[in-house]
Write a protein that holds these residues in place. Structure first.
Motif, PDB file in Angstrom:
ATOM      1  N   UNK A 198      65.006 101.263  48.875  1.00  0.00           N
ATOM      2  CA  UNK A 198      63.695 100.625  49.006  1.00  0.00           C
ATOM      3  C   UNK A 198      63.280 100.520  50.466  1.00  0.00           C
ATOM      4  N   UNK A 199      64.224 100.193  51.333  1.00  0.00           N
ATOM      5  CA  UNK A 199      63.939 100.115  52.766  1.00  0.00           C
ATOM      6  C   UNK A 199      63.508 101.492  53.291  1.00  0.00           C
ATOM      7  N   UNK A 200      64.138 102.537  52.792  1.00  0.00           N
ATOM      8  CA  UNK A 200      63.780 103.895  53.194  1.00  0.00           C
ATOM      9  C   UNK A 200      62.381 104.252  52.691  1.00  0.00           C
ATOM     10  N   UNK A 229      70.876 111.069  51.744  1.00  0.00           N
ATOM     11  CA  UNK A 229      69.511 111.312  51.269  1.00  0.00           C
ATOM     12  C   UNK A 229      68.544 110.384  52.003  1.00  0.00           C
ATOM     13  N   UNK A 230      68.929 109.131  52.156  1.00  0.00           N
ATOM     14  CA  UNK A 230      68.125 108.154  52.886  1.00  0.00           C
ATOM     15  C   UNK A 230      67.938 108.589  54.344  1.00  0.00           C
ATOM     16  N   UNK A 231      69.033 108.967  54.985  1.00  0.00           N
ATOM     17  CA  UNK A 231      68.960 109.391  56.382  1.00  0.00           C
ATOM     18  C   UNK A 231      68.045 110.601  56.558  1.00  0.00           C
ATOM     19  N   UNK A 232      68.155 111.546  55.647  1.00  0.00           N
ATOM     20  CA  UNK A 232      67.300 112.741  55.729  1.00  0.00           C
ATOM     21  C   UNK A 232      65.838 112.389  55.527  1.00  0.00           C
ATOM     22  N   UNK A 233      65.541 111.516  54.582  1.00  0.00           N
ATOM     23  CA  UNK A 233      64.158 111.099  54.347  1.00  0.00           C
ATOM     24  C   UNK A 233      63.583 110.411  55.585  1.00  0.00           C
TER      25      UNK A 233
END
Length: 175
Positions: A102-104, A68-72
């Motif tokens: 949070x970093x994302x 999810x983070x990578x996609x965002x």
């Protein structure tokens, strides 16, 4: 048969992506916090929750959150015209996953709206080990990026709900 094609004369790609991604990431962070509290109250081992999966052939919770983070990040970077930062996928704790989310969020917020201008017609190429996909920005956002992002967010929610974490639709939708 009616024509179901979407015709758009002008779309604000920033508004069609960034607020949606930020809301879902913020909600995912809150859901993860509820899971952490639930596990602590019931003395469920952290690694048990983070390695939970819906089916044996599906990726575990930790990987769903990483994806999810990578996609965002990919949505913001590709459409915003900036470099996509690489994260190592080494998270093994709730704290590390909260930090990654949070970093994302911070990265997505940092991408200037001006970079999204004209991205609906920008040519995008995604290269995977055995596949190359070509899109215009709008086709990427609506047909690939947003559905893929929400697949991983929804699967993370479903894993936690299936594990017994007391979550409901308002947790997923936020408010």
């Amino acid at each position: 048969m009616p024509d179901t094609a979407i015709t758009v004369s002008k779309i604000d790609m920033y508004q069609a992506s960034v607020p949606i991604v930020l809301r879902a990431l913020t909600n995912l962070k809150a859901i993860l916090g509820k899971a952490e509290a639930w596990a602590g109250e019931r003395k469920v081992k952290e690694e048990t929750v983070l390695n939970a999966r819906l089916a044996l052939d599906m990726l575990p919770l930790v990987k769903q959150i990483q994806l999810a983070s990578d996609n965002a990040k990919g949505i913001a970077a590709r459409l915003g015209g900036v470099d996509n930062p690489s994260y190592a996928d080494e998270e093994k704790t709730f704290a590390e996953l909260h930090e990654r989310l949070q970093k994302t969020i911070d990265f997505v917020k940092s991408v200037p709206a001006a970079g999204f201008e004209g991205s609906e017609t920008r040519d995008l190429v995604l290269k995977f080990p055995n596949l190359t996909m070509e899109f215009t920005g709008l086709a990427y956002l609506t047909g690939f990026a947003i559905p893929n992002f929400f697949f991983h967010v929804t699967t993370a929610y479903a894993i936690l709900r299936h594990s017994g974490v007391p979550l409901g639709k308002p947790d997923f939708l936020g408010g």
